[in-house]
Design an enzyme around this catalytic site. Structure first.
Site, PDB file in Angstrom:
ATOM      1  N   ASP A   1      57.400  -8.638   2.573  1.00 42.52           N
ATOM      2  CA  ASP A   1      56.482  -8.857   3.705  1.00 42.52           C
ATOM      3  C   ASP A   1      57.171  -9.363   4.966  1.00 42.52           C
ATOM      4  O   ASP A   1      58.304  -9.827   4.940  1.00 42.52           O
ATOM      5  CB  ASP A   1      55.358  -9.807   3.293  1.00 42.52           C
ATOM      6  CG  ASP A   1      55.873 -11.101   2.658  1.00 42.52           C
ATOM      7  OD1 ASP A   1      57.007 -11.113   2.143  1.00 42.52           O
ATOM      8  OD2 ASP A   1      55.138 -12.098   2.685  1.00 42.52           O
TER       9      ASP A   1
ATOM     10  N   GLU B   1      55.421 -12.813  -0.065  1.00 36.10           N
ATOM     11  CA  GLU B   1      56.234 -14.010  -0.298  1.00 36.10           C
ATOM     12  C   GLU B   1      55.911 -15.088   0.724  1.00 36.10           C
ATOM     13  O   GLU B   1      55.851 -16.269   0.393  1.00 36.10           O
ATOM     14  CB  GLU B   1      57.733 -13.661  -0.235  1.00 36.10           C
ATOM     15  CG  GLU B   1      58.662 -14.822  -0.608  1.00 36.10           C
ATOM     16  CD  GLU B   1      58.855 -15.838   0.512  1.00 36.10           C
ATOM     17  OE1 GLU B   1      58.962 -17.045   0.223  1.00 36.10           O
ATOM     18  OE2 GLU B   1      58.880 -15.441   1.692  1.00 36.10           O
TER      19      GLU B   1
HETATM   20 ZN   LIG Z   1      60.340 -16.481   5.568  1.00 36.76          ZN
HETATM   21 ZN   LIG Z   2      62.221 -14.966   3.538  1.00 43.65          ZN
END
Ligand SMILES: [Zn+2]
Ligand SMILES: [Zn+2]
Length: 383
Positions: free
Chosen positions: A74, A130
């Protein structure tokens, strides 16, 4: 280990990913693009794991164990301010954490493994979300480890300021575990001249702000590291009105899960006291899942260091752990593994992670791919 033509292809992949960044949980185009590249490499994969996650497999000879390699997918809600020809084409979204580079490195590792001769399977884990929402937990909850059994897992993060391609593998703690909270104080509200007729949410917020600062100072072992930061405090709209609500949000960080749970309990206790002191009601919400700290397990840490040497890379460090977080730690609550910092070089001022002038350094693709591939090969050979 990768021929020049492969590296050229990987650089073009990285720059394509950089141009089309997507926010956490919205990585649909990214997943499709990765799926197409996996198909191009002839690798079997499953998509749609924990949202937009994918797991591909490089199969070696039969009869060996399986290990995992992980990359995050992401991007961030940042407006890119580089003048790069491949700068983001998505307004206000940017690969400012280098996850474009991490995905590319994982494809590169697969290409190296495809050339090798080994027994076992290497699962390539492309993880969404993440930065926000806990994508590792989403993949685990979707049965990733049941569908793709793996004995160990390895990952990395590019690290600005460390020379490009240099590898740092921490002894134990690498990144902090994190937890976020949203706290609301509410009361009837009223005229500024009649404070005796209502509770005061702003005052409760103020008590909380100062009270919670003592959580680390007075209740965490001084030899441990922990942070409590209140990042926003909203409430009120006029000088002569006591508002009905004040909202505070913040982050907790620590290198041990127990310390995070302790800080959560302190937030609750201080919120309750602050509400009582100014006559308010209160409500508190934590993010659904804790993001666990990243702590290397000793055996896999040594494997990763050996892998760096075997790949001819420079081992840097020692380095202090980072108070930043990475939900790779959630995988490590299930299976052993290790996580390395990979030098991104020094690209000048304002080019740190999450900054609008940041760019992943393409010179780190080859070293990163070699590090992950070697880690998998060594881990498989140790069975
Ligand atoms: Zn980051
Ligand atoms: Zn990262």
């Amino acid at each position: 280990m990768l021929p020049e033509s492969a590296l050229d292809w990987l650089v073009s992949v990285r720059r394509h990913l950089h141009q089309y960044p997507e926010l956490s949980r919205a990585e649909a185009m990214t997943a499709d693009y990765i799926a197409a590249r996996l198909a191009e490499l002839g690798l079997p994969f499953e998509a749609g794991i924990g949202g937009h996650g994918l797991v591909a497999t490089v199969r070696g000879r039969q009869g060996g164990p399986a290990v995992g390699l992980r990359a995050d997918m992401d991007a961030l809600a940042i407006s890119e301010r580089t003048d790069l020809p491949y700068a983001s084409r998505h307004p206000d979204v940017m690969h400012a954490c280098g996850h474009d580079g991490h995905m590319t490195i994982l494809l590169g590792a697969a290409m190296i493994l495809q050339q090798g001769d080994f027994a076992g399977d290497v699962h390539l884990v492309f993880q969404p979300a993440e930065e926000r929402y806990g994508g590792a937990r989403m993949m685990l909850d979707d049965g990733m480890l049941q569908r793709f059994a793996m004995r160990q897992i390895f990952g990395l993060h590019n690290w600005p300021g460390v020379p490009a391609g240099t590898v740092v593998v921490h002894d134990g703690p690498v990144m902090a575990g994190t937890s976020e909270f949203t706290l609301r104080f509410t009361a009837a509200g009223g005229h500024a001249s009649t404070p005796h007729l209502t509770g005061d949410p702003l005052l409760s917020g103020g008590y909380f702000m100062t009270g919670i600062q003592q959580a680390v100072a007075r209740s965490v072992d001084p030899l441990e590291s922990a942070v409590v930061t209140v990042g926003s405090f909203r409430g009120g709209f006029a000088q002569n009105i006591i508002p009905q609500e004040a909202e505070l949000t913040g982050t907790l960080r620590a290198f041990r899960g127990e310390t995070l749970l302790h800080l959560r309990a302190r937030v609750e206790a201080v919120a309750q006291a602050a509400a009582a002191m100014a006559g308010c009601d209160w409500s508190l919400a934590f993010d659904a899942a804790l993001c666990s700290p990243v702590v290397n397990t000793p055996h896999e840490r040594d494997t990763m260091r050996q892998a760096a040497k075997a790949a001819g890379l420079t081992l840097g460090g020692p380095m202090a752990p980072s108070m930043g977080g990475d939900d790779f730690g959630d995988f490590l609550t299930q299976i052993p593994g290790a996580y390395a910092f990979l030098g991104n070089g020094d690209q000048g001022p304002e080019t740190g992670l999450h900054q609008p002038k940041y760019d992943f350094n393409d010179a780190a693709i080859g070293p990163g791919a070699a590090l992950l591939a070697q880690s998998a090969l060594l881990a498989l050979a140790q069975s």
